[in-house]
Design an enzyme around this catalytic site. Structure first.
Site, PDB file in Angstrom:
ATOM      1  N   TRP A 195       0.214  -1.032   0.268  1.00  0.00           N
ATOM      2  CA  TRP A 195       0.532   0.253   0.704  1.00  0.00           C
ATOM      3  C   TRP A 195       0.833   1.252  -0.149  1.00  0.00           C
ATOM      4  O   TRP A 195       1.650   1.320   0.302  1.00  0.00           O
ATOM      5  CB  TRP A 195      -0.687  -0.103   1.230  1.00  0.00           C
ATOM      6  CG  TRP A 195      -1.846   1.309   0.899  1.00  0.00           C
ATOM      7  CD1 TRP A 195      -3.041   1.752   0.429  1.00  0.00           C
ATOM      8  CD2 TRP A 195      -1.644   3.017   1.737  1.00  0.00           C
ATOM      9  NE1 TRP A 195      -3.072   3.160   1.113  1.00  0.00           N
ATOM     10  CE2 TRP A 195      -2.541   3.195   2.180  1.00  0.00           C
ATOM     11  CE3 TRP A 195      -0.764   2.644   3.065  1.00  0.00           C
ATOM     12  CZ2 TRP A 195      -2.271   5.081   2.616  1.00  0.00           C
ATOM     13  CZ3 TRP A 195      -0.611   3.695   3.957  1.00  0.00           C
ATOM     14  CH2 TRP A 195      -1.546   4.748   3.316  1.00  0.00           C
ATOM     15  N   ASP A 362     -17.153  10.880  -1.842  1.00  0.00           N
ATOM     16  CA  ASP A 362     -16.057   9.460  -1.870  1.00  0.00           C
ATOM     17  C   ASP A 362     -16.804   9.285  -0.201  1.00  0.00           C
ATOM     18  O   ASP A 362     -17.667   9.404  -0.212  1.00  0.00           O
ATOM     19  CB  ASP A 362     -14.609  10.446  -1.329  1.00  0.00           C
ATOM     20  CG  ASP A 362     -13.620   8.981  -1.936  1.00  0.00           C
ATOM     21  OD1 ASP A 362     -13.448   7.686  -0.239  1.00  0.00           O
ATOM     22  OD2 ASP A 362     -12.467   8.600  -2.720  1.00  0.00           O
ATOM     23  N   ASP A 363     -16.205   8.065   0.274  1.00  0.00           N
ATOM     24  CA  ASP A 363     -16.454   7.133   1.514  1.00  0.00           C
ATOM     25  C   ASP A 363     -17.127   8.597   2.328  1.00  0.00           C
ATOM     26  O   ASP A 363     -16.814   9.509   2.671  1.00  0.00           O
ATOM     27  CB  ASP A 363     -14.998   7.195   2.284  1.00  0.00           C
ATOM     28  CG  ASP A 363     -15.678   5.828   3.141  1.00  0.00           C
ATOM     29  OD1 ASP A 363     -16.415   5.722   2.998  1.00  0.00           O
ATOM     30  OD2 ASP A 363     -14.620   5.380   3.587  1.00  0.00           O
ATOM     31  N   ARG A 439      -9.525  -3.193   8.460  1.00  0.00           N
ATOM     32  CA  ARG A 439     -10.179  -1.935   8.194  1.00  0.00           C
ATOM     33  C   ARG A 439     -11.174  -2.195   8.647  1.00  0.00           C
ATOM     34  O   ARG A 439     -12.516  -1.589   8.623  1.00  0.00           O
ATOM     35  CB  ARG A 439     -10.252  -1.123   6.800  1.00  0.00           C
ATOM     36  CG  ARG A 439      -9.988   0.021   6.909  1.00  0.00           C
ATOM     37  CD  ARG A 439     -10.190   0.715   5.537  1.00  0.00           C
ATOM     38  NE  ARG A 439     -10.162   2.297   5.673  1.00  0.00           N
ATOM     39  CZ  ARG A 439     -11.042   2.805   4.516  1.00  0.00           C
ATOM     40  NH1 ARG A 439     -11.144   2.763   3.816  1.00  0.00           N
ATOM     41  NH2 ARG A 439     -10.635   3.976   4.567  1.00  0.00           N
ATOM     42  N   LYS A 472     -16.795   5.269  -7.992  1.00  0.00           N
ATOM     43  CA  LYS A 472     -15.125   5.029  -7.337  1.00  0.00           C
ATOM     44  C   LYS A 472     -15.587   3.446  -6.932  1.00  0.00           C
ATOM     45  O   LYS A 472     -16.533   4.169  -6.181  1.00  0.00           O
ATOM     46  CB  LYS A 472     -14.701   6.017  -6.507  1.00  0.00           C
ATOM     47  CG  LYS A 472     -13.367   5.653  -6.836  1.00  0.00           C
ATOM     48  CD  LYS A 472     -12.919   6.542  -5.564  1.00  0.00           C
ATOM     49  CE  LYS A 472     -11.479   6.135  -4.400  1.00  0.00           C
ATOM     50  NZ  LYS A 472     -11.074   7.559  -3.778  1.00  0.00           N
ATOM     51  N   ASP A 474     -14.578   0.888  -4.914  1.00  0.00           N
ATOM     52  CA  ASP A 474     -13.427   0.477  -4.052  1.00  0.00           C
ATOM     53  C   ASP A 474     -13.386  -0.620  -3.091  1.00  0.00           C
ATOM     54  O   ASP A 474     -14.370  -1.909  -3.409  1.00  0.00           O
ATOM     55  CB  ASP A 474     -13.285   1.625  -3.126  1.00  0.00           C
ATOM     56  CG  ASP A 474     -12.058   1.761  -2.246  1.00  0.00           C
ATOM     57  OD1 ASP A 474     -10.863   1.336  -2.471  1.00  0.00           O
ATOM     58  OD2 ASP A 474     -12.227   2.674  -1.087  1.00  0.00           O
ATOM     59  N   ASN A 476     -11.458  -2.669   0.108  1.00  0.00           N
ATOM     60  CA  ASN A 476     -10.204  -2.201   1.307  1.00  0.00           C
ATOM     61  C   ASN A 476      -9.833  -3.318   1.895  1.00  0.00           C
ATOM     62  O   ASN A 476      -9.263  -2.997   3.412  1.00  0.00           O
ATOM     63  CB  ASN A 476     -10.545  -0.880   1.812  1.00  0.00           C
ATOM     64  CG  ASN A 476     -10.563   0.027   1.239  1.00  0.00           C
ATOM     65  OD1 ASN A 476      -9.732   0.659   0.676  1.00  0.00           O
ATOM     66  ND2 ASN A 476     -11.660   0.876   0.770  1.00  0.00           N
ATOM     67  N   CYS A 522     -10.432   0.319  -7.616  1.00  0.00           N
ATOM     68  CA  CYS A 522      -9.194   1.265  -6.755  1.00  0.00           C
ATOM     69  C   CYS A 522      -9.510   0.343  -5.455  1.00  0.00           C
ATOM     70  O   CYS A 522     -11.142  -0.610  -5.198  1.00  0.00           O
ATOM     71  CB  CYS A 522     -10.143   2.640  -6.131  1.00  0.00           C
ATOM     72  SG  CYS A 522     -10.153   3.061  -4.439  1.00  0.00           S
ATOM     73  N   ASP A 544      -2.918   5.608  -3.416  1.00  0.00           N
ATOM     74  CA  ASP A 544      -3.310   6.305  -2.565  1.00  0.00           C
ATOM     75  C   ASP A 544      -2.302   7.331  -2.197  1.00  0.00           C
ATOM     76  O   ASP A 544      -2.421   8.512  -1.878  1.00  0.00           O
ATOM     77  CB  ASP A 544      -3.934   5.715  -0.768  1.00  0.00           C
ATOM     78  CG  ASP A 544      -5.192   4.915  -0.643  1.00  0.00           C
ATOM     79  OD1 ASP A 544      -5.746   5.261  -1.866  1.00  0.00           O
ATOM     80  OD2 ASP A 544      -5.433   4.465   0.131  1.00  0.00           O
TER      81      ASP A 544
HETATM   82  C1  GLA Z   1      -9.375   3.502   0.540  1.00  0.00           C
HETATM   83  C2  GLA Z   1      -8.572   4.645  -1.658  1.00  0.00           C
HETATM   84  C3  GLA Z   1      -8.637   6.232  -0.762  1.00  0.00           C
HETATM   85  C4  GLA Z   1     -10.579   6.784  -0.183  1.00  0.00           C
HETATM   86  C5  GLA Z   1     -10.275   5.852   0.814  1.00  0.00           C
HETATM   87  C6  GLA Z   1     -11.915   5.695   1.990  1.00  0.00           C
HETATM   88  O1  GLA Z   1      -8.620   3.994   0.988  1.00  0.00           O
HETATM   89  O2  GLA Z   1      -8.053   4.402  -1.571  1.00  0.00           O
HETATM   90  O3  GLA Z   1      -9.080   6.406  -2.208  1.00  0.00           O
HETATM   91  O4  GLA Z   1     -11.520   6.693  -1.002  1.00  0.00           O
HETATM   92  O5  GLA Z   1     -10.285   3.840   0.384  1.00  0.00           O
HETATM   93  O6  GLA Z   1     -12.524   4.976   2.475  1.00  0.00           O
END
Ligand code: GLA
Length: 768
Positions: A195, A362-363, A439, A472, A474, A476, A522, A544
């Protein structure tokens, strides 16, 4: 062109030949992969021994010179004398695992066979050679596929095994591609990292033994990208033999590179056998993912240019494929979880003012999500932050003339969520065992039809109601506790591959239903950066880490196999949120411009002069956008091997833009020389043609000038180069540039090149 004559198969692309033949005992002997041969004698290329190897196993007593261990083959199996890693491993309930596939027949057809739920390349230019092999004793048939184009040097391969018997067979490995090479002195190039430092180039000589480049985390991963290259020892960016390989798959992969005691190289690429066993039921088949290979004698750039063309034209697809991608603003590093509609609209207003086209939320917009412990799975708007819902926000953005983009992480579930309350058995876990957590979140069981069907419906509603133009997507966390709690009790060795098939099923459904939405992949940045994802989503968030220097390494490595049209690259705040490195906004832009540009920072807090800089950057980017996103991308010099400068170029026949980056400032060095490799970069100019060379006007960051700041005029900009020059001179002698700042003399005449600084040069044809 595919030619099959007297048991010899010749796969000819514009510049390469791939040749193999049906050898002794029906073994497929690999003969050659390299520069195109318009005429050849196959028998002179055969590797069959003419004397015995003392202790080796010969095929049988009637073929005492056929040593599979010292033969280049197209497909290898265990138990018949080949002691290297093999393309296929399989066993029956009784433990029987010896396999011996021999040639049966072949066919050549126009087009590409169906991939049964796996992503596929496409393109009218492909013809397919299918070579069928039959196990000598067992009811198994194997099909090797070679997709060959008359226009491109990329050859796509995959394999399929069919169980024609009545017993189950456990497939423990089935490589997509085996490539045996005769060159023991080649180097292996891999893209390794983690990462925030994805795809760092690692280049080492092959040594006897096995090098494994793999993923076991469930996704293709940031530890080792599935793309690898083999390179002749004297190959450079511009010359020498290079073979590039990549797998079209998003799950656990393995590329093994073995240098045998006899000095032969073997490369296998495919699903990682360490985390995979497929129970192949009677009368069923299993297909391995596609893999692509490219050979070039024009060095690493030659290989990259072919890979880029292939990705742009045969992997990426849909209405967005050739369209210039919008400049976006993303609120993640601007607000993290702390936002409301008002704050977002303020950011949107500023973004619109500077020329941004797409606003990405985003999130943190859904359920009760105030931090990363809750609400994944509840894909409806958080009422406190967004009282008018997503539709309200989206319509306000649309009214402002901005596109609306939304972040989702549909593969995940939080324990604190309504979805988990309703369906605790939808998360991946083993009953009576506390599952591993990443996470604060868990993965949904996408091996289950009911779960994937639910998610297709749920995300469809979200996209319809929010009128999103961009997604987007994602992902994670890494996988653990592989197990399904669904009613379909398949063999658990299949779990991770079935998950990837579920992932593709959902992507296939959503991208078919919403063809006009631009999807960006992502996974904690670039943790799932692969060709499987790119068959559905046209771009991927590269990392990131948006630090000005780290991004040069990350984009450098990524560019080996992936074009800049798929790399999300953002300008973020200084000090950088991942490295705390301080850098100027111009340098951050200059690096991010060599991909799909975005801004990921609180623009509302920037002073107006910095917003003016951004406005100018975006104007410049839009003017050259086709070049930045779809032009031929070429690497020139780099920090690798101790260098202090890096150069990238994007070019078409008419225009070229070059980045010149410098890692550390060294005072009192000779003048820099601006030398640009025009022809090698795809800019086709005759030596005597006069070209216009200029530098991009960059604002100097006055905060970096210390006590010298007052000596500069407010509007003094960049280097101010604008001159005409002969093409041949620019390629060889170059243009001598002004002296770098050393603290002496008239500093207004010097070039300011602090640490991590960049300049951009533009070359145009002169208008006659
Ligand atoms: C990941 C993505 C980031 C962002 C965060 C949000 O880490 O890579 O760009 O969107 O999640 O939680």
């Amino acid at each position: 062109m595919i030619e099959a004559k007297n048991g010899v198969f010749n796969l000819a692309t514009p510049n390469t030949s791939y040749i193999f033949k049906v050898g002794e005992c029906g073994v497929l002997e690999h003969l050659y992969y390299g520069k195109r041969l318009d005429a050849f004698d196959a028998e002179l290329m055969s590797n069959v021994q003419n004397v015995k190897i003392c202790d080796a196993t010969a095929y049988d007593k009637d073929h005492s010179l056929l040593f599979l261990d010292n033969l280049m083959t197209e497909f290898s199996t265990e138990g018949r004398g080949d002691y290297r890693l093999t393309s296929m491993k399989a066993s029956y309930d009784n433990g029987h695992s010896v396999l011996d596939f021999v040639y049966e027949t072949y066919s050549i057809t126009h087009g590409i066979p169906s991939m049964e739920g796996l992503p596929s390349v496409y393109g009218d230019e492909f013809s397919t050679l299918e070579v069928v092999l039959k196990e000598r004793l067992l009811p198994l048939r194997l099909r090797l596929y070679y997709l060959v184009s008359d226009e491109k040097d990329a050859i796509v391969r995959f394999s399929r095994v069919e169980n024609e018997g009545s017993e189950d067979v456990y497939i423990q490995a089935l490589a997509s591609l085996q490539l045996d090479v005769p060159n023991p002195d080649w180097n292996l190039v891999t893209l390794d990292g983690a990462w925030a430092r994805e795809r760092m180039v690692c280049d080492r000589p092959l040594r006897p033994g096995i090098h494994i480049n793999d993923s076991k985390t469930g996704a293709s991963g940031a530890f080792h990208n599935p793309a690898i290259a083999l390179k002749a020892p004297n190959a450079t960016e511009f010359q020498g033999d290079v073979i590039g390989l990549n797998l079209i798959y998003s799950g656990n992969h393995q590329e093994s590179v073995e240098l045998s005691p006899y000095g032969r190289g073997r490369v296998l690429t495919g699903i990682n056998p360490n985390t995979f066993t497929w129970r192949l039921k009677a009368k069923s088949s299993f297909t391995a993912p596609q893999a692509v290979m490219v050979y070039s004698d024009k060095g690493l750039n030659g290989m990259s240019h072919e890979m880029h063309r292939f990705v742009n034209e045969n992997v990426c697809r849909g209405p967005w494929r050739d369209k210039e991608r919008p400049v976006l603003v993303n609120n993640w590093e601007a607000t993290y979880f702390d936002f409301n509609e008002e704050k977002l609209l303020d950011l949107a207003d500023t973004a619109k003012d500077v020329g941004i086209e797409l606003f990405v939320l985003d999130d943190g917009w859904f359920g009760e999500r105030e931090n990363d412990t809750t609400s994944l799975g509840d894909w409806t708007a958080n009422g406190r932050k967004l009282p008018n819902g997503l539709a309200g926000l989206s319509s306000k953005l649309h009214e402002k003339g901005l596109m609306f983009g939304i972040w989702i992480e549909p593969e995940m579930v939080s324990e604190k969520s309504r979805l988990f309350e309703r369906h605790p058995d939808w998360r991946i876990a083993i009953p009576n065992r506390k599952p591993g957590v990443g996470r604060n979140q868990y993965i949904l069981d996408w091996t289950r039809e009911d779960v994937t069907d639910y998610m297709i419906a749920c995300i469809s509603t979200l996209l319809e109601e929010s009128k999103a133009n961009y997604v987007k997507w994602d992902m994670n966390r890494f996988f653990s506790d592989f197990n399904t709690q669904g009613s379909d009790k398949y063999f658990m060795g299949e779990f991770l591959h079935r998950y990837v098939l579920g992932f593709y099923k959902v992507l296939e459904a959503l991208t078919a239903k919403f063809p006009d939405i631009l999807f960006e992949g992502c996974a904690s940045g670039g943790n799932r950066f692969d060709l499987g994802v790119l068959c559905y989503m046209n771009q991927i968030w590269t990392s990131d880490d948006t630090d000005v220097l780290m991004r040069q390494f990350i984009q450098w490595g990524t560019s080996f196999f992936y074009p800049q049209s798929v790399m999300g690259c953002h300008v973020s705040a200084s000090p950088n949120h991942q490295s705390l490195r301080i850098s100027s906004i111009e340098d951050r832009f200059n690096v991010a411009a060599f991909g799909i540009l975005g801004y990921e920072m609180d623009l509302t807090r920037l002073p107006s002069n910095e917003l003016d800089v951004i406005k100018e950057q975006i104007r410049f980017y839009k003017k050259n956008r086709r070049l930045f996103q779809f032009g031929t991308f070429t690497r020139d010099i780099s920090y690798f091997n101790g260098g202090n400068n890096l150069k990238w170029l994007v070019a078409d026949e008419e225009h070229l833009v070059m980045l010149d980056a410098c890692m550390l400032n060294v005072p009192n060095m000779p003048n820099d020389r601006l030398v640009i490799p025009l022809l090698d970069a795809g800019f086709n100019a005759r030596g005597t043609e006069r070209l216009l060379v200029s530098s991009r006007a960059q604002r100097i960051d006055r905060s970096r000038l210390g006590d010298n700041a007052s000596k500069f005029k407010e509007d003094q900009r960049g280097l101010g180069l604008k001159t005409s020059v002969y093409a041949g001179q620019l390629e060889s002698a170059g243009i001598v540039l002004g002296q770098r700042f050393t603290g002496s003399g008239d500093i207004r005449l010097t070039r300011i090149r602090p640490d991590f600084s960049t300049e951009m040069y533009i070359v145009d044809r002169m208008m006659i």
